[in-house]
Design a protein around this motif. Structure first.
Motif, short mmCIF file in Angstrom:
data_model
loop_
_atom_site.label_atom_id
_atom_site.label_comp_id
_atom_site.label_asym_id
_atom_site.label_seq_id
_atom_site.Cartn_x
_atom_site.Cartn_y
_atom_site.Cartn_z
N LEU A 55 0.83 -1.18 0.00
CA LEU A 55 0.00 0.00 0.00
C LEU A 55 0.87 1.24 0.00
CD1 LEU A 55 -2.67 -0.91 2.70
CD2 LEU A 55 -2.99 -0.83 0.24
N ALA A 56 0.46 2.23 -0.76
CA ALA A 56 1.13 3.54 -0.75
C ALA A 56 0.21 4.52 -0.05
CB ALA A 56 1.41 4.00 -2.17
N LEU A 57 0.80 5.41 0.74
CA LEU A 57 0.06 6.39 1.52
C LEU A 57 0.36 7.79 1.02
CD1 LEU A 57 -1.52 7.06 4.29
CD2 LEU A 57 0.76 7.39 5.23
N HIS A 58 -0.69 8.59 0.81
CA HIS A 58 -0.54 10.00 0.50
C HIS A 58 -1.38 10.77 1.51
CE1 HIS A 58 -0.13 13.72 -1.72
NE2 HIS A 58 -1.41 13.91 -1.54
N VAL A 59 -0.76 11.79 2.12
CA VAL A 59 -1.42 12.59 3.15
C VAL A 59 -1.47 14.04 2.69
CG1 VAL A 59 -1.36 13.33 5.56
CG2 VAL A 59 -0.58 11.03 4.93
N ASP A 60 -2.63 14.66 2.79
CA ASP A 60 -2.80 16.06 2.41
C ASP A 60 -3.38 16.82 3.60
OD1 ASP A 60 -2.75 18.27 0.67
OD2 ASP A 60 -4.86 17.99 0.18
N GLU A 76 -5.14 -9.77 -7.11
CA GLU A 76 -5.30 -10.00 -5.68
C GLU A 76 -5.65 -8.70 -4.94
OE1 GLU A 76 -2.67 -11.59 -1.93
OE2 GLU A 76 -2.11 -12.20 -3.95
N ALA A 77 -6.81 -8.72 -4.33
CA ALA A 77 -7.24 -7.58 -3.52
C ALA A 77 -6.54 -7.64 -2.16
CB ALA A 77 -8.75 -7.59 -3.34
N VAL A 78 -6.41 -6.48 -1.54
CA VAL A 78 -5.80 -6.39 -0.22
C VAL A 78 -6.89 -5.99 0.78
CG1 VAL A 78 -4.10 -5.15 1.20
CG2 VAL A 78 -3.56 -5.73 -1.17
N ALA A 79 -6.94 -6.69 1.89
CA ALA A 79 -7.83 -6.33 2.99
C ALA A 79 -6.95 -5.82 4.13
CB ALA A 79 -8.63 -7.54 3.45
N PHE A 80 -7.36 -4.73 4.77
CA PHE A 80 -6.54 -4.16 5.84
C PHE A 80 -7.36 -3.30 6.76
CE2 PHE A 80 -6.44 -1.27 2.28
CZ PHE A 80 -6.61 -0.02 2.84
N VAL A 81 -6.77 -2.96 7.89
CA VAL A 81 -7.34 -2.01 8.83
C VAL A 81 -6.36 -0.85 8.92
CG1 VAL A 81 -8.03 -1.59 11.23
CG2 VAL A 81 -8.55 -3.80 10.14
N PHE A 82 -6.87 0.36 8.70
CA PHE A 82 -6.08 1.58 8.83
C PHE A 82 -6.43 2.23 10.15
CE2 PHE A 82 -5.85 6.17 8.65
CZ PHE A 82 -4.59 6.40 8.15
N ASN A 138 1.80 11.98 11.73
CA ASN A 138 1.97 10.57 11.40
C ASN A 138 1.90 9.68 12.63
OD1 ASN A 138 2.41 8.13 10.33
ND2 ASN A 138 4.42 8.55 9.49
N ARG A 139 0.68 9.25 12.92
CA ARG A 139 0.43 8.18 13.87
C ARG A 139 -0.26 7.04 13.11
NH1 ARG A 139 -2.12 11.20 19.12
NH2 ARG A 139 -0.38 12.57 19.57
N PHE A 140 -0.03 6.99 11.81
CA PHE A 140 -0.76 6.08 10.94
C PHE A 140 -0.11 4.71 10.90
CE2 PHE A 140 -0.76 10.29 8.60
CZ PHE A 140 -1.91 10.74 9.22
N PHE A 141 -0.93 3.68 10.84
CA PHE A 141 -0.45 2.34 10.56
C PHE A 141 -1.56 1.52 9.94
CE2 PHE A 141 -2.11 1.95 14.84
CZ PHE A 141 -2.70 0.70 14.87
N VAL A 142 -1.17 0.47 9.26
CA VAL A 142 -2.13 -0.47 8.71
C VAL A 142 -1.78 -1.85 9.24
CG1 VAL A 142 -2.64 0.84 6.61
CG2 VAL A 142 -0.85 -0.87 6.57
N GLY A 180 -2.78 -9.41 10.32
CA GLY A 180 -2.20 -9.41 11.66
C GLY A 180 -0.82 -8.78 11.77
N THR A 181 -0.24 -8.38 10.66
CA THR A 181 1.07 -7.73 10.68
C THR A 181 0.88 -6.22 10.58
OG1 THR A 181 2.08 -9.63 9.59
CG2 THR A 181 3.32 -7.56 9.54
N VAL A 182 1.50 -5.49 11.51
CA VAL A 182 1.37 -4.04 11.56
C VAL A 182 2.47 -3.40 10.73
CG1 VAL A 182 1.42 -2.02 13.07
CG2 VAL A 182 0.26 -4.12 13.81
N HIS A 183 2.07 -2.46 9.87
CA HIS A 183 3.00 -1.72 9.03
C HIS A 183 2.87 -0.23 9.34
CE1 HIS A 183 3.61 -5.29 6.49
NE2 HIS A 183 2.32 -5.49 6.70
N CYS A 184 4.00 0.41 9.64
CA CYS A 184 4.03 1.84 9.91
C CYS A 184 4.60 2.58 8.71
CB CYS A 184 4.90 2.14 11.14
SG CYS A 184 4.26 1.37 12.63
N PHE A 185 4.36 3.85 8.64
CA PHE A 185 4.85 4.69 7.56
C PHE A 185 5.91 5.63 8.15
CE2 PHE A 185 0.58 3.36 6.56
CZ PHE A 185 0.71 2.90 5.26
N PRO A 186 7.10 5.68 7.58
CA PRO A 186 8.21 6.43 8.20
C PRO A 186 8.21 7.94 7.96
CG PRO A 186 8.96 5.37 6.20
CD PRO A 186 7.54 4.91 6.42
#
Length: 126
Positions: free
Chosen positions: A1-6, A39-45, A95-99, A103-109
């Protein structure tokens, strides 16, 4: 997943009238190539990773801060709207964001900084 924040980079606010609310737009894109994957991705943001630092001012989120996405196809995007609430002037890293994916947590640097200045009496009259 790519994240863009505005979000606004700089705001001026009269804290005598209450907290400053910063509108934050999030765009998440499934970067898998549609030509090579179906392949679709399912996640929790979530936008509430507990980050406490003496060097960083504290803020809170107003409204929803957790979103479940059951199926995001390759190349597809999902847009989310958040509101950060700050109670004093300062520089805030939003940036307190994660997905969480399977079950694996991914943070954005990246840092997503907003500077909030107190409105002075002269600018508040305008």
């Amino acid at each position: 997943l790519a994240l863009h924040v505005d979000h606004a980079a700089t705001l001026r606010h009269d804290f005598g009238a209450g907290a400053c609310v910063v509108d934050v737009s999030i765009r998440l894109r499934n970067v898998l190539c549609a030509a090579t994957s179906d392949e679709a991705v399912a996640f929790v943001f979530e936008a509430d990773r507990n980050v406490r630092s003496a060097a960083a001012p504290v803020f809170s989120w107003a409204g929803p801060k957790r979103f479940s996405v059951s199926s995001l196809m390759p190349g597809a995007v999902v847009d989310l709207q958040l509101k950060a609430r700050v109670h004093s002037p300062g520089v805030y890293d939003l940036n307190r964001f994660f997905v969480s994916i399977n079950g694996t947590v991914h943070c954005f640097p990246q840092q997503y900084l907003v500077t909030v200045h107190a409105a002075d009496a002269a600018s508040a009259v305008m």
